[in-house]
Design an enzyme around this catalytic site. Structure first.
Site, PDB file in Angstrom:
ATOM      1  N   ARG A 104       0.993  -1.135   0.038  1.00 12.64           N
ATOM      2  CA  ARG A 104      -0.195   0.067   0.114  1.00 12.64           C
ATOM      3  C   ARG A 104       0.803   1.335   0.111  1.00 12.64           C
ATOM      4  O   ARG A 104       1.708   1.364   0.887  1.00 12.64           O
ATOM      5  CB  ARG A 104      -0.777   0.025   1.208  1.00 12.64           C
ATOM      6  CG  ARG A 104      -1.898   1.170   1.052  1.00 12.64           C
ATOM      7  CD  ARG A 104      -2.733   1.047   2.640  1.00 12.64           C
ATOM      8  NE  ARG A 104      -3.505   0.070   2.718  1.00 12.64           N
ATOM      9  CZ  ARG A 104      -4.766   0.224   3.312  1.00 12.64           C
ATOM     10  NH1 ARG A 104      -4.990   1.334   4.215  1.00 12.64           N
ATOM     11  NH2 ARG A 104      -5.532  -0.823   3.387  1.00 12.64           N
ATOM     12  N   THR A 108      -1.060   7.602  -1.001  1.00 19.43           N
ATOM     13  CA  THR A 108      -2.233   7.384  -1.633  1.00 19.43           C
ATOM     14  C   THR A 108      -3.160   6.547  -1.088  1.00 19.43           C
ATOM     15  O   THR A 108      -4.387   6.439  -1.269  1.00 19.43           O
ATOM     16  CB  THR A 108      -1.969   7.236  -3.221  1.00 19.43           C
ATOM     17  OG1 THR A 108      -1.563   5.819  -3.087  1.00 19.43           O
ATOM     18  CG2 THR A 108      -1.233   8.280  -3.995  1.00 19.43           C
ATOM     19  N   ASP A 200      -3.929  -8.904  12.470  1.00 17.48           N
ATOM     20  CA  ASP A 200      -3.125  -8.833  11.094  1.00 17.48           C
ATOM     21  C   ASP A 200      -2.922 -10.238  10.877  1.00 17.48           C
ATOM     22  O   ASP A 200      -1.961 -10.979  11.451  1.00 17.48           O
ATOM     23  CB  ASP A 200      -1.941  -8.147  11.230  1.00 17.48           C
ATOM     24  CG  ASP A 200      -0.973  -7.915  10.101  1.00 17.48           C
ATOM     25  OD1 ASP A 200      -1.145  -6.738   9.610  1.00 17.48           O
ATOM     26  OD2 ASP A 200      -0.861  -9.027   9.327  1.00 17.48           O
ATOM     27  N   ASP A 203       0.959 -11.279  10.218  1.00 17.57           N
ATOM     28  CA  ASP A 203       1.697 -11.404  11.313  1.00 17.57           C
ATOM     29  C   ASP A 203       1.443 -12.614  12.233  1.00 17.57           C
ATOM     30  O   ASP A 203       2.373 -13.001  12.699  1.00 17.57           O
ATOM     31  CB  ASP A 203       1.471 -10.094  12.081  1.00 17.57           C
ATOM     32  CG  ASP A 203       2.276  -8.737  11.697  1.00 17.57           C
ATOM     33  OD1 ASP A 203       3.019  -9.105  10.844  1.00 17.57           O
ATOM     34  OD2 ASP A 203       1.797  -7.754  11.948  1.00 17.57           O
TER      35      ASP A 203
END
Ligand code: URA
Length: 209
Positions: A104, A108, A200, A203
């Site tokens: 990502r 933006t 997550d 993770d």
């Protein structure tokens, strides 16, 4: 509009509870994701076409059904999608595996593709894009768009947990893509995590952070 299927088999729901639990450790988390992926592969291949061949049992000659050469591809979105690949290959061992890496852009917030490696005959295969979490839909949409830009037309999306926001985004951008989930959760929180979710996924799967 593509279909939305919630794979609500009791064993899938049971295992999902334990991957949600924050006390579940990396090894168990990984094993459970692998097992859920196998069971979801069973659902996602439910409509594979069959053909009839003739075989001889120890008793008699008989017509009998086999999957009619539909070629499959599993496309994990890096990195968390990797945890779903082996589980799927247990049921569809002849499938080929392609990879799509996205990150990502911090400014933006849009997904940027950094790696794509697909089977040479990807355009002839039914491709199953896998990613445990469908949050905003940004990564899934970018991965599906990337496959389409390379000429792939038969695409399904398989995630463990989704937010309604992500499902809507994929359905709007790619109405031809069927979506398979183990759970449709409540919403996204202000940090982009699915609620109740599991945290997550990458993770927890790889023991990072
Ligand atoms: N990605 C994750 O791993 N978890 C979420 O809750 C949302 C996106």
């Amino acid at each position: 509009m593509g279909t939305l299927t919630i794979c609500d088999h009791p064993l899938i729901q049971h295992k999902l509870t334990f991957i949600r639990d924050k006390e579940t450790k990396t090894k168990d988390f990984r094993e459970l994701v692998d097992e859920i992926a196998t069971m979801m592969a069973y659902e996602i291949t439910r409509d594979l076409p069959l053909e009839t061949i003739n075989i001889t049992t120890p008793v008699v000659e008989t017509p009998s059904k086999v999957v009619s050469g539909r070629m499959l591809g599993v496309i994990p979105i890096l990195r968390a999608g990797l945890g779903m690949v082996e589980g799927m290959l247990k049921l569809i061992p002849a499938a080929k595996v392609g990879h799509i890496g996205l990150f990502r852009n911090p400014e933006t917030l849009q997904p940027v593709e950094y790696y794509v490696n697909l089977p040479a005959d990807a355009t002839e295969r039914l491709l199953i894009v896998v990613d445990p979490m469908l949050a905003t839909g940004g990564s899934a949409n970018a991965a599906i768009a990337s496959l389409k830009s390379r000429g792939c037309t038969q695409i399904k999306l398989m995630c463990l947990i989704a937010a309604p926001e992500g499902v809507k985004a994929v359905q709007e951008a790619h109405p031809d893509v069927d979506i398979y989930l183990a759970s449709l959760d409540s919403h996204l929180n202000d940090h982009g995590y699915i609620v109740p979710g599991l945290g997550d996924a990458g993770d927890r799967m790889f023991g990072t952070k």
